[in-house]
Design a protein around this motif. Structure first.
Motif, PDB file in Angstrom:
ATOM      1  N   SER A  43      -7.459  -3.865 -15.338  1.00 49.79           N
ATOM      2  CA  SER A  43      -7.952  -4.128 -16.691  1.00 49.79           C
ATOM      3  C   SER A  43      -7.936  -5.627 -16.985  1.00 49.79           C
ATOM      4  O   SER A  43      -8.865  -6.166 -17.596  1.00 49.79           O
ATOM      5  CB  SER A  43      -7.102  -3.395 -17.727  1.00 49.79           C
ATOM      6  OG  SER A  43      -7.185  -1.997 -17.575  1.00 49.79           O
ATOM      7  N   ILE A  44      -6.856  -6.298 -16.559  1.00 53.75           N
ATOM      8  CA  ILE A  44      -6.793  -7.754 -16.733  1.00 53.75           C
ATOM      9  C   ILE A  44      -7.884  -8.431 -15.914  1.00 53.75           C
ATOM     10  O   ILE A  44      -8.566  -9.347 -16.386  1.00 53.75           O
ATOM     11  CB  ILE A  44      -5.409  -8.270 -16.337  1.00 53.75           C
ATOM     12  CG1 ILE A  44      -4.351  -7.759 -17.324  1.00 53.75           C
ATOM     13  CG2 ILE A  44      -5.392  -9.800 -16.288  1.00 53.75           C
ATOM     14  CD1 ILE A  44      -2.929  -8.026 -16.900  1.00 53.75           C
ATOM     15  N   ASP A  45      -8.072  -7.981 -14.687  1.00 51.92           N
ATOM     16  CA  ASP A  45      -9.128  -8.541 -13.849  1.00 51.92           C
ATOM     17  C   ASP A  45     -10.495  -8.364 -14.498  1.00 51.92           C
ATOM     18  O   ASP A  45     -11.328  -9.276 -14.487  1.00 51.92           O
ATOM     19  CB  ASP A  45      -9.126  -7.859 -12.476  1.00 51.92           C
ATOM     20  CG  ASP A  45      -7.833  -8.085 -11.707  1.00 51.92           C
ATOM     21  OD1 ASP A  45      -7.160  -9.099 -11.952  1.00 51.92           O
ATOM     22  OD2 ASP A  45      -7.493  -7.232 -10.873  1.00 51.92           O
ATOM     23  N   ASP A  46     -10.743  -7.191 -15.061  1.00 48.91           N
ATOM     24  CA  ASP A  46     -12.029  -6.931 -15.714  1.00 48.91           C
ATOM     25  C   ASP A  46     -12.226  -7.825 -16.931  1.00 48.91           C
ATOM     26  O   ASP A  46     -13.331  -8.317 -17.184  1.00 48.91           O
ATOM     27  CB  ASP A  46     -12.119  -5.455 -16.124  1.00 48.91           C
ATOM     28  CG  ASP A  46     -12.267  -4.527 -14.928  1.00 48.91           C
ATOM     29  OD1 ASP A  46     -12.678  -4.997 -13.848  1.00 48.91           O
ATOM     30  OD2 ASP A  46     -11.967  -3.323 -15.070  1.00 48.91           O
ATOM     31  N   ARG A  75     -14.127  -2.530 -20.160  1.00 49.17           N
ATOM     32  CA  ARG A  75     -13.191  -2.136 -19.104  1.00 49.17           C
ATOM     33  C   ARG A  75     -11.849  -2.840 -19.251  1.00 49.17           C
ATOM     34  O   ARG A  75     -10.810  -2.309 -18.845  1.00 49.17           O
ATOM     35  CB  ARG A  75     -13.808  -2.431 -17.733  1.00 49.17           C
ATOM     36  CG  ARG A  75     -14.903  -1.447 -17.349  1.00 49.17           C
ATOM     37  CD  ARG A  75     -15.626  -1.817 -16.067  1.00 49.17           C
ATOM     38  NE  ARG A  75     -14.741  -2.120 -14.958  1.00 49.17           N
ATOM     39  CZ  ARG A  75     -15.108  -2.070 -13.677  1.00 49.17           C
ATOM     40  NH1 ARG A  75     -16.347  -1.689 -13.360  1.00 49.17           N
ATOM     41  NH2 ARG A  75     -14.267  -2.376 -12.727  1.00 49.17           N
ATOM     42  N   GLY A  76     -11.852  -4.014 -19.856  1.00 49.14           N
ATOM     43  CA  GLY A  76     -10.609  -4.707 -20.107  1.00 49.14           C
ATOM     44  C   GLY A  76      -9.699  -3.969 -21.078  1.00 49.14           C
ATOM     45  O   GLY A  76      -8.501  -4.260 -21.163  1.00 49.14           O
ATOM     46  N   ASN A  77     -10.249  -3.003 -21.786  1.00 47.97           N
ATOM     47  CA  ASN A  77      -9.454  -2.170 -22.697  1.00 47.97           C
ATOM     48  C   ASN A  77      -8.962  -0.886 -22.047  1.00 47.97           C
ATOM     49  O   ASN A  77      -8.402  -0.014 -22.734  1.00 47.97           O
ATOM     50  CB  ASN A  77     -10.284  -1.805 -23.931  1.00 47.97           C
ATOM     51  CG  ASN A  77     -10.580  -3.002 -24.798  1.00 47.97           C
ATOM     52  OD1 ASN A  77      -9.776  -3.915 -24.897  1.00 47.97           O
ATOM     53  ND2 ASN A  77     -11.757  -3.018 -25.421  1.00 47.97           N
ATOM     54  N   GLN A  95      -4.210  -9.426 -22.104  1.00 44.84           N
ATOM     55  CA  GLN A  95      -5.519  -9.611 -22.726  1.00 44.84           C
ATOM     56  C   GLN A  95      -5.602  -9.025 -24.125  1.00 44.84           C
ATOM     57  O   GLN A  95      -6.559  -9.286 -24.855  1.00 44.84           O
ATOM     58  CB  GLN A  95      -6.618  -9.012 -21.833  1.00 44.84           C
ATOM     59  CG  GLN A  95      -6.702  -7.481 -21.825  1.00 44.84           C
ATOM     60  CD  GLN A  95      -5.758  -6.814 -20.852  1.00 44.84           C
ATOM     61  OE1 GLN A  95      -4.684  -7.341 -20.564  1.00 44.84           O
ATOM     62  NE2 GLN A  95      -6.147  -5.671 -20.327  1.00 44.84           N
ATOM     63  N   ASP A  96      -4.619  -8.233 -24.541  1.00 39.99           N
ATOM     64  CA  ASP A  96      -4.667  -7.613 -25.869  1.00 39.99           C
ATOM     65  C   ASP A  96      -3.257  -7.283 -26.341  1.00 39.99           C
ATOM     66  O   ASP A  96      -2.924  -6.132 -26.618  1.00 39.99           O
ATOM     67  CB  ASP A  96      -5.535  -6.345 -25.835  1.00 39.99           C
ATOM     68  CG  ASP A  96      -5.808  -5.778 -27.228  1.00 39.99           C
ATOM     69  OD1 ASP A  96      -5.539  -6.483 -28.225  1.00 39.99           O
ATOM     70  OD2 ASP A  96      -6.284  -4.628 -27.315  1.00 39.99           O
ATOM     71  N   PRO A 120      -6.213 -13.155 -34.345  1.00 35.73           N
ATOM     72  CA  PRO A 120      -7.344 -12.991 -33.442  1.00 35.73           C
ATOM     73  C   PRO A 120      -7.012 -12.086 -32.262  1.00 35.73           C
ATOM     74  O   PRO A 120      -5.883 -12.072 -31.790  1.00 35.73           O
ATOM     75  CB  PRO A 120      -7.615 -14.418 -32.957  1.00 35.73           C
ATOM     76  CG  PRO A 120      -6.897 -15.303 -33.906  1.00 35.73           C
ATOM     77  CD  PRO A 120      -5.716 -14.508 -34.377  1.00 35.73           C
ATOM     78  N   ARG A 121      -7.996 -11.363 -31.806  1.00 39.66           N
ATOM     79  CA  ARG A 121      -7.861 -10.547 -30.605  1.00 39.66           C
ATOM     80  C   ARG A 121      -9.072 -10.808 -29.726  1.00 39.66           C
ATOM     81  O   ARG A 121     -10.204 -10.832 -30.197  1.00 39.66           O
ATOM     82  CB  ARG A 121      -7.774  -9.058 -30.964  1.00 39.66           C
ATOM     83  CG  ARG A 121      -6.535  -8.717 -31.763  1.00 39.66           C
ATOM     84  CD  ARG A 121      -6.593  -7.309 -32.299  1.00 39.66           C
ATOM     85  NE  ARG A 121      -6.501  -6.340 -31.232  1.00 39.66           N
ATOM     86  CZ  ARG A 121      -6.398  -5.036 -31.456  1.00 39.66           C
ATOM     87  NH1 ARG A 121      -6.373  -4.566 -32.681  1.00 39.66           N
ATOM     88  NH2 ARG A 121      -6.315  -4.195 -30.450  1.00 39.66           N
ATOM     89  N   TRP A 122      -8.816 -11.002 -28.432  1.00 36.82           N
ATOM     90  CA  TRP A 122      -9.915 -11.311 -27.510  1.00 36.82           C
ATOM     91  C   TRP A 122     -10.659 -10.033 -27.180  1.00 36.82           C
ATOM     92  O   TRP A 122     -10.348  -9.349 -26.220  1.00 36.82           O
ATOM     93  CB  TRP A 122      -9.380 -11.966 -26.257  1.00 36.82           C
ATOM     94  CG  TRP A 122      -8.822 -13.315 -26.496  1.00 36.82           C
ATOM     95  CD1 TRP A 122      -7.512 -13.650 -26.641  1.00 36.82           C
ATOM     96  CD2 TRP A 122      -9.548 -14.531 -26.632  1.00 36.82           C
ATOM     97  NE1 TRP A 122      -7.380 -14.994 -26.855  1.00 36.82           N
ATOM     98  CE2 TRP A 122      -8.609 -15.557 -26.853  1.00 36.82           C
ATOM     99  CE3 TRP A 122     -10.914 -14.847 -26.602  1.00 36.82           C
ATOM    100  CZ2 TRP A 122      -8.999 -16.885 -27.033  1.00 36.82           C
ATOM    101  CZ3 TRP A 122     -11.289 -16.169 -26.769  1.00 36.82           C
ATOM    102  CH2 TRP A 122     -10.343 -17.161 -26.981  1.00 36.82           C
TER     103      TRP A 122
END
Length: 409
Positions: free
Chosen positions: A98-101, A123-125, A180-181, A368-370
């Motif tokens: 997920s981090i890679d995505d 996909r990162g989620n 990432q989140d 903020p959230r990426w």
């Protein structure tokens, strides 16, 4: 350019690889930090191939084993395809992929490839697909989507190296692997009132090994976890934990590292922490703050610009930040502006032997959230209301590490 199948811990013939294709966020980090001459458009198809096809390279390594199931299900099932060196690792694969995505999404956005950015941001989620609200843990799931019976953390049996579903670690250690989140993870876990006690218990031991539900600093699973306190309004605990990390786990003796350095991973974590900052979110310019160990440090950015860090009262027993200025102006955030990594800046820390714990003020600002903003194709930092902590002339407020959206000054 051949297959980009580098892993953050791989070096053929020297040390074992980890569970993901962590060359991808490393590549994305270079770009976020302003590296020149990087052909992102040429790299993206190679990265996307590795993220969708489980094919072995010449020396026998497969970038993402069984990734077709991950694409289809939204998580890596804890089955034979996830077999690692010490057992099944479906949960840790899901988190790392997920981090890679997310990193692929960031790279795609940097060159205007919005279709790829949107697809890989989604996909990162995928970490959300293995969050078990009944236990409060990120857990492995089988091919049918079922979680294991019982609690989230389960003590591994005698002779095991880590918990089933996790590569060289356990549910407690991998539960912070959503760099990432972090805002989304904290919300899912029940908010700061739930998360802070869990962090406090987790960091009651700093190098516990893979079978106990505490930090294992010597194996890099939780490299950025000490900075989680920045997201929940208690940055003095980030400052305290990172100082313990520096002074209790490292020495100048021949065995002065807390574990396998894995191509410099532990050493680099020490250096970043001692500088008073940490790249908090792969593929972004976010530098979350702790406190410097040195009275002065100068970081050359390779462009003639530099970041200077001045902390006249820095000492082993003075980890607590009581004031911060950036280019002479008071700084409220526990993160640096995105521009600092390319334009440079002068940081002046006031430090103390006693923590400064400000009382909360009414909510203002936002968190903020990426993520991809609804209604726009660009990957931006979506702002969501969240309480902040105020600032007095000598108190640095406690806000999440993602203070500013990308490109902010």
């Amino acid at each position: 350019m051949g297959d980009l199948s580098l892993d953050g811990q791989s070096s053929p013939g020297k040390t074992a690889r980890g569970a993901a294709d962590n060359g991808v966020p490393l590549f994305a980090q270079y770009v976020a930090f302003g590296a020149q001459g990087v052909d992102v458009r040429a790299a993206l198809p190679i990265m996307k191939k590795g993220a969708t096809q489980s094919r072995s390279v010449g020396w026998g390594w497969t970038e993402r084993p069984g990734v077709e199931d991950y694409v289809r299900l939204g998580y890596a099932p804890n089955n034979a395809a996830s077999q690692g060196g010490h057992g099944l690792q479906g949960a840790s694969e899901t988190l790392e992929w997920s981090i890679d995505d997310f990193a692929i999404a960031r790279l795609a956005e940097s060159v205007g490839d919005h279709t790829t950015a949107d697809a890989y941001a989604k996909r990162g989620n995928n970490w959300q697909n293995i969050y078990d609200p009944s236990t409060g843990y990120l857990r492995p799931r089988d091919d049918n989507g079922a979680f294991p019976a019982g609690p989230g953390f389960q003590t591994p049996p005698a002779g095991a190296f880590g918990q089933d579903g996790y590569d060289e670690g356990n549910a407690a250690q991998y539960n912070w692997s959503v760099q990432q989140d972090m805002a989304g993870l904290i919300a899912a876990m029940g908010g700061k009132d739930t998360v802070v006690p869990r962090l406090d218990d987790f960091f009651s031991r700093l190098n516990a090994g893979g079978n106990d539900p505490y930090d294992w600093a010597g194996n890099e699973i939780d490299t950025t976890a000490p900075w989680a306190y920045d997201y929940v309004g208690q940055p003095w605990k980030t400052q305290e934990v990172t100082r313990r990390f520096e002074t209790e786990l490292f020495s100048t003796a021949p065995d002065g590292l807390p574990g396998n350095d894995d191509n410099g991973a532990l050493s680099s974590e020490y250096v970043w922490a001692a500088l008073g900052m940490m790249p908090a979110t792969p593929g972004t310019p976010t530098l979350a703050l702790n406190s410097p160990l040195f009275k002065r440090a100068v970081i050359s950015l390779g462009t003639g610009r530099k970041i200077t860090v001045d902390a006249p009262r820095a000492a082993d027993d003075a980890p607590y930040v009581t004031g911060l200025r950036l280019d002479g102006r008071p700084r409220e955030s526990t993160a640096l502006p995105a521009s600092v990594v390319t334009r440079g800046g002068a940081l002046d820390f006031s430090l103390s032997t006693r923590p400064d714990t400000p009382a909360p003020l009414p909510a203002k600002g936002s968190h903020p959230r990426w993520r991809r903003h609804h209604g726009r194709r660009a990957l931006v930092a979506r702002r969501e209301p969240r309480p902040r902590y105020g600032i007095t002339p000598h108190r640095v407020s406690s806000v999440p590490a993602h203070e500013l959206s990308e490109g902010a000054a």
